[in-house]
Design an enzyme around this catalytic site. Structure first.
Site, mmCIF file in Angstrom:
data_model
loop_
_atom_site.group_PDB
_atom_site.id
_atom_site.type_symbol
_atom_site.label_atom_id
_atom_site.label_comp_id
_atom_site.label_asym_id
_atom_site.label_seq_id
_atom_site.Cartn_x
_atom_site.Cartn_y
_atom_site.Cartn_z
ATOM 1 N N HIS A 162 0.961 -1.240 0.186
ATOM 2 C CA HIS A 162 -0.138 0.047 -0.318
ATOM 3 C C HIS A 162 0.600 1.494 0.523
ATOM 4 C CE1 HIS A 162 -3.403 -2.462 0.234
ATOM 5 N NE2 HIS A 162 -3.311 -2.754 1.487
ATOM 6 N N ASP A 198 -2.120 -10.161 -2.240
ATOM 7 C CA ASP A 198 -2.723 -10.303 -1.222
ATOM 8 C C ASP A 198 -4.370 -9.537 -1.843
ATOM 9 O OD1 ASP A 198 -2.043 -9.059 2.127
ATOM 10 O OD2 ASP A 198 -3.727 -7.905 0.627
ATOM 11 N N ASP A 287 -4.137 -13.340 3.269
ATOM 12 C CA ASP A 287 -5.549 -12.878 3.605
ATOM 13 C C ASP A 287 -6.233 -12.889 3.497
ATOM 14 O OD1 ASP A 287 -4.596 -10.653 1.903
ATOM 15 O OD2 ASP A 287 -4.814 -9.247 3.249
#
Ligand code: OKP
Ligand code: ZN
Length: 345
Positions: A162, A198, A287
């Site tokens: 990010h 992700d 995740d």
């Protein structure tokens, strides 16, 4: 597979983050990397410390003023008040549309907002050292891969995807995947592909390479209409200028099944092959796992073996960088399954 791991990650251990308006214990904990490295060690992988200094390549991925802030942010915070050593700083104002971002405020919170995309990236005394060690690992992995290693796994944290050229966000401070890709190019690769698996779109990585044709960015993630980071990751983002056509987003609806996820993985792999990539960086978020506490995809542990095996069939030197994944005690098994699938695939 060679595993790169630095104990410096332990110095990044903020206590709380905001969740639904309340402070809760951080999801992104030191235990995550410890579970991963222990599981990899138990399955017989070789654990090494990173050897390269990423300083030179870091300075081409992030802006000078952002790096200068990040390196000294904690010292600046504590200099305001010694009691701040026991407190976490959070931004509260951001330079959104119509506000200026060219003048750096001298106020600490003003600068923290300037260099943040959210209030979800808590700083700690060891944040810079931990994030820098992640970039050192990615750079070291690039060196090992260009010297003949088939796969290298950076068991590092905090995550990085990010983080953009000049901002932190989503638990991320330094974009290790971007550093790894740039280091591969610096060591002679012509075309690199980054595959971000992700659950959350890697907005930072996308933005860093958005105008470049030498680094293809492909991401499979929860649709940003409903999932973090909300403001990037749509299918119509295809790159701009010389980078047009070198960005591929494959958003899936929240709750998507493993079957749909692996269908998207085939699309991603086909694009990577078409790119003629000579090396692959995998932003390995775990995740997507069914039991992840903050995500909604449905992958089972065996699916991570399947992922590793599929990536092996691309037959590219492959740099794995750990990103998210918050079912901490199961992260080790899932990470080790990716490595095993890759080695045996
Ligand atoms: C990081 B990675 C902020 C909490 C939400 C966003 C999730 C960051 C995920 N109040 N945090 O992509 O796994
Ligand atoms: Zn994530």
């Amino acid at each position: 597979m060679i595993i790169l791991f630095s104990t410096l990650h332990r110095g990044h251990a903020p206590a709380t983050e905001f969740f639904r308006g309340e402070r809760v214990a951080c999801f992104e904990t030191p235990a995550r990397a410890e579970f991963v490295v222990e599981a990899l060690r138990e399955r017989g992988h070789e654990i090494r410390a990173p050897e390269d200094d990423s300083g030179a390549v870091l300075a081409t991925v992030h802006t000078p003023r952002y790096l200068a802030f990040l390196e000294t942010a904690w010292a600046q915070w504590v200099a305001l008040d010694p009691a701040n050593a026991e407190r976490q700083p959070f931004p509260s104002v951001w330079p959104v549309r119509s506000l200026r971002n060219d003048v750096e405020p001298s106020n600490f919170t003003g600068r923290l907002g300037l260099y943040s995309m959210d209030n979800g990236s808590p700083l700690d005394g060891g944040t810079w050292a931990a994030a820098k060690a992640g970039a050192d690992a990615a750079t070291s992995a690039a060196t090992l891969l260009t010297h003949g290693a088939r796969g290298v796994f950076c068991a590092t944290r905090p995550p990085g995807h990010h983080a953009g050229a000049d901002f932190m966000g989503g638990y991320c401070f330094v974009n290790s995947a971007a550093v790894g890709a740039q280091a591969l190019l610096n060591r002679g690769c012509q075309r690199v592909a980054i595959l971000d698996v992700d659950y959350h779109h890697g907005n930072g990585t996308q933005s860093i390479f958005y105008e470049r044709p030498d680094v293809l960015f492909v991401s499979i993630h929860g649709d940003p209409r409903t999932e973090y980071p909300f403001y990037l990751g749509h299918a119509d983002e295809t790159g701009s200028g010389a980078g047009h056509g070198f960005n591929l987003n494959l958003p899936l609806a929240a709750g998507a099944s493993s079957d749909l996820w692996f269908e998207a993985l085939e699309t991603a792999c086909a694009r990577i092959v078409a790119h003629g990539a000579d090396a692959l960086v995998v932003s390995l978020g775990l995740d997507t796992y069914a039991d992840d506490p903050i995500s909604t995809f449905r992958l089972q542990s065996a699916d991570f073996t399947r992922l590793g095996a599929r990536l092996r069939r691309l037959a590219l030197p492959t740099l794995f960088v750990l990103e998210g994944g918050y079912a901490a005690s199961e992260l080790g098994r899932n990470a080790a399954n990716v490595a095993e699938g890759f080695e045996q695939g």
